[in-house]
Design a protein around this motif. Sequence first.
Motif, PDB file in Angstrom:
ATOM      1  N   ILE A 244      31.725  30.147  25.605  1.00 25.94           N
ATOM      2  CA  ILE A 244      31.787  28.809  26.214  1.00 25.94           C
ATOM      3  C   ILE A 244      33.222  28.427  26.517  1.00 25.94           C
ATOM      4  N   PHE A 245      34.104  28.556  25.514  1.00 30.66           N
ATOM      5  CA  PHE A 245      35.502  28.161  25.718  1.00 30.66           C
ATOM      6  C   PHE A 245      36.239  29.147  26.628  1.00 30.66           C
ATOM      7  N   SER A 246      35.831  30.408  26.608  1.00 34.18           N
ATOM      8  CA  SER A 246      36.422  31.380  27.528  1.00 34.18           C
ATOM      9  C   SER A 246      36.066  31.030  28.966  1.00 34.18           C
ATOM     10  N   PHE A 247      34.821  30.604  29.176  1.00 32.79           N
ATOM     11  CA  PHE A 247      34.362  30.178  30.501  1.00 32.79           C
ATOM     12  C   PHE A 247      35.155  28.959  30.985  1.00 32.79           C
ATOM     13  N   LEU A 248      35.281  27.957  30.126  1.00 32.32           N
ATOM     14  CA  LEU A 248      36.008  26.738  30.496  1.00 32.32           C
ATOM     15  C   LEU A 248      37.494  27.012  30.703  1.00 32.32           C
ATOM     16  N   LYS A 249      38.061  27.842  29.834  1.00 39.65           N
ATOM     17  CA  LYS A 249      39.485  28.171  29.954  1.00 39.65           C
ATOM     18  C   LYS A 249      39.777  28.905  31.248  1.00 39.65           C
ATOM     19  N   GLY A 250      38.902  29.880  31.596  1.00 39.60           N
ATOM     20  CA  GLY A 250      39.103  30.653  32.820  1.00 39.60           C
ATOM     21  C   GLY A 250      39.049  29.791  34.065  1.00 39.60           C
ATOM     22  N   ILE A 251      38.051  28.916  34.137  1.00 36.42           N
ATOM     23  CA  ILE A 251      37.905  28.044  35.303  1.00 36.42           C
ATOM     24  C   ILE A 251      39.073  27.075  35.408  1.00 36.42           C
ATOM     25  N   THR A 252      39.446  26.432  34.293  1.00 33.49           N
ATOM     26  CA  THR A 252      40.516  25.425  34.346  1.00 33.49           C
ATOM     27  C   THR A 252      41.865  26.068  34.637  1.00 33.49           C
ATOM     28  N   LEU A 253      42.123  27.279  34.120  1.00 35.75           N
ATOM     29  CA  LEU A 253      43.410  27.921  34.378  1.00 35.75           C
ATOM     30  C   LEU A 253      43.567  28.257  35.851  1.00 35.75           C
ATOM     31  N   PHE A 254      42.555  28.875  36.450  1.00 35.59           N
ATOM     32  CA  PHE A 254      42.655  29.212  37.872  1.00 35.59           C
ATOM     33  C   PHE A 254      42.711  27.942  38.729  1.00 35.59           C
ATOM     34  N   THR A 255      41.960  26.918  38.330  1.00 38.57           N
ATOM     35  CA  THR A 255      42.022  25.647  39.059  1.00 38.57           C
ATOM     36  C   THR A 255      43.413  25.035  38.960  1.00 38.57           C
ATOM     37  N   LEU A 256      44.017  25.103  37.784  1.00 37.44           N
ATOM     38  CA  LEU A 256      45.366  24.567  37.598  1.00 37.44           C
ATOM     39  C   LEU A 256      46.375  25.278  38.492  1.00 37.44           C
ATOM     40  N   PRO A 284      33.244  29.214  41.752  1.00 30.66           N
ATOM     41  CA  PRO A 284      32.012  30.021  41.630  1.00 30.66           C
ATOM     42  C   PRO A 284      32.281  31.468  41.230  1.00 30.66           C
ATOM     43  N   LEU A 285      33.383  32.044  41.735  1.00 29.29           N
ATOM     44  CA  LEU A 285      33.716  33.415  41.364  1.00 29.29           C
ATOM     45  C   LEU A 285      34.027  33.520  39.877  1.00 29.29           C
ATOM     46  N   GLN A 286      34.666  32.500  39.327  1.00 28.86           N
ATOM     47  CA  GLN A 286      34.938  32.494  37.893  1.00 28.86           C
ATOM     48  C   GLN A 286      33.639  32.406  37.090  1.00 28.86           C
ATOM     49  N   VAL A 287      32.668  31.675  37.623  1.00 32.14           N
ATOM     50  CA  VAL A 287      31.355  31.621  36.969  1.00 32.14           C
ATOM     51  C   VAL A 287      30.741  33.020  36.928  1.00 32.14           C
ATOM     52  N   VAL A 288      30.793  33.718  38.074  1.00 31.89           N
ATOM     53  CA  VAL A 288      30.256  35.079  38.144  1.00 31.89           C
ATOM     54  C   VAL A 288      31.017  36.001  37.195  1.00 31.89           C
ATOM     55  N   ALA A 289      32.353  35.875  37.153  1.00 28.30           N
ATOM     56  CA  ALA A 289      33.178  36.722  36.295  1.00 28.30           C
ATOM     57  C   ALA A 289      32.823  36.527  34.824  1.00 28.30           C
ATOM     58  N   ASN A 290      32.581  35.282  34.428  1.00 27.20           N
ATOM     59  CA  ASN A 290      32.248  35.021  33.034  1.00 27.20           C
ATOM     60  C   ASN A 290      30.849  35.511  32.676  1.00 27.20           C
ATOM     61  N   ILE A 291      29.918  35.393  33.619  1.00 26.33           N
ATOM     62  CA  ILE A 291      28.580  35.947  33.393  1.00 26.33           C
ATOM     63  C   ILE A 291      28.666  37.463  33.227  1.00 26.33           C
ATOM     64  N   ILE A 319      39.731  39.326  43.273  1.00 23.64           N
ATOM     65  CA  ILE A 319      39.597  38.343  44.353  1.00 23.64           C
ATOM     66  C   ILE A 319      40.152  36.990  43.928  1.00 23.64           C
ATOM     67  N   CYS A 320      39.826  36.556  42.704  1.00 23.24           N
ATOM     68  CA  CYS A 320      40.336  35.273  42.197  1.00 23.24           C
ATOM     69  C   CYS A 320      41.860  35.279  42.112  1.00 23.24           C
ATOM     70  N   CYS A 321      42.413  36.380  41.609  1.00 17.87           N
ATOM     71  CA  CYS A 321      43.864  36.476  41.473  1.00 17.87           C
ATOM     72  C   CYS A 321      44.561  36.415  42.833  1.00 17.87           C
ATOM     73  N   CYS A 322      43.962  36.996  43.833  1.00 15.96           N
ATOM     74  CA  CYS A 322      44.542  36.946  45.183  1.00 15.96           C
ATOM     75  C   CYS A 322      44.374  35.561  45.806  1.00 15.96           C
ATOM     76  N   ALA A 323      43.203  34.938  45.581  1.00 15.00           N
ATOM     77  CA  ALA A 323      42.908  33.651  46.204  1.00 15.00           C
ATOM     78  C   ALA A 323      43.862  32.554  45.743  1.00 15.00           C
TER      79      ALA A 323
END
Length: 438
Positions: A244-256, A284-291, A319-323
């Motif tokens: 759960i926290f890995s999912f939230l951390k991943g999304i918020t970090l890339f968003t930041l 959405p890509l981060q959601v897929v990555a965490n799944i 893809i996320c890292c490039c985007a």
Amino acid sequence: MAIKIPFLSTLLLLLLIVEINCEIRHTEIRSDSRPIIPFDEFGFTHTGRLNLSVSKISLSSSSSSSGDRSGLGFFLCTRDSWLHVLAQLEGSDITCALESSLVTPVQRLNSLDPNSDSFEKQMNVTASDQLTLVFANCDANLKVSMNVRSAMYNVDPKTGVTDYLSAGRTVLPRVYFLFSLVYFGIAGLWVWVLYKKRLTVFGIHFFMLAVVVLKALNLACEAEDKSYIKRTGSAHGWDVLFYIFSFLKGITLFTLIVLIGTGWSFLKPYLQDREKKVLMIVIPLQVVANIAQVVIDETGPFGQDWITWKQVFLLVDVICCCAVLFPIVWSIKILREAARTDGKAAANLMKLTLFRQYYIVVIGYIYFTRVVVYALETITSYRYLWTSVVAGELATLAFYVFTGYKFRPEARNPYFAIDDEEEEAAIEQLKLEDEFEL
């Protein structure tokens, strides 16, 4: 039988980047015809143990054969040995991996009573090495179904304490716990900074606080997850909190990273359409990555779709890292054009320099955590695999500290209060400067 060498080579390549994390594993294999089914990989000391319990063994054949078990069995193998086994298979020196002298047999099914559909095996592993538990099916016409319970662990010769973490990862609970304390300390320091500079705080600064807190919670849960696995072989529910926290951390970090790259909040109060589109792609890509990460961790390489999910995770992560780099590139171009047209060359040059630095640091962070860390894990002895984790966490910590320091709230913002001499010097620098290559 004809072994599919490309499949086995691809499997080995992906196994090189799988985290060695041996819990007590309960696996169901159903109508599986794969020639090789890898289970967990583990770093043994000279007092290692393997407990293997297999039940409900059933064979189904697509031909008229009676289901001969001579080509079925479990064995232990190192990565280096497996490369030689592949060479033996390719050179037709052997027709089945179980025939190789380079593997350590655990149990061949033809040694069981013909009416038996289960067995238990306890085995001492005295060779200090990194081994993978593998099931071989050397009959292409046979499909195998069975329930497998496997447990690999080391025993402390002095205390008799059982350790279910690989020899190179037994210190990880302490490592993750210490890093979580560091991040909680940084979060507390950031709260103090926001309070002291509350008149110049923007929304992005509160978002940065949320990212740090989620990172700290993620590490704390991972420390508990590894601690329970180390002692009992099971995460006892901490893996759920970790995901759960890995999912939230991943999304918020890339968003930041995207929001800072766009200059949102501290340079402009809105996002342009193209910047919103980047967020609509990254999240959405981060959601897929965490799944994909959950499936990879929970199924292990024995899952029939494990390789596919591993490839999906790697592709989505790239893809996320490039985007996230695109908004920084756009901001640099906008600032460069503004520096030459709005009469505020010095202020814009400072912003431009800051975004260039951030662009380089983001690239460095992505390269180090995605490439260098995996390289360290591949070349480092299995006893020191914890060093790659420490290297990755130190790089992440350095990135967080750099981001917080460079974009901290300031009462006297360096973008303002520029005198005439600084303005003239900035204009000259812009004239002499070559176009920034991205």
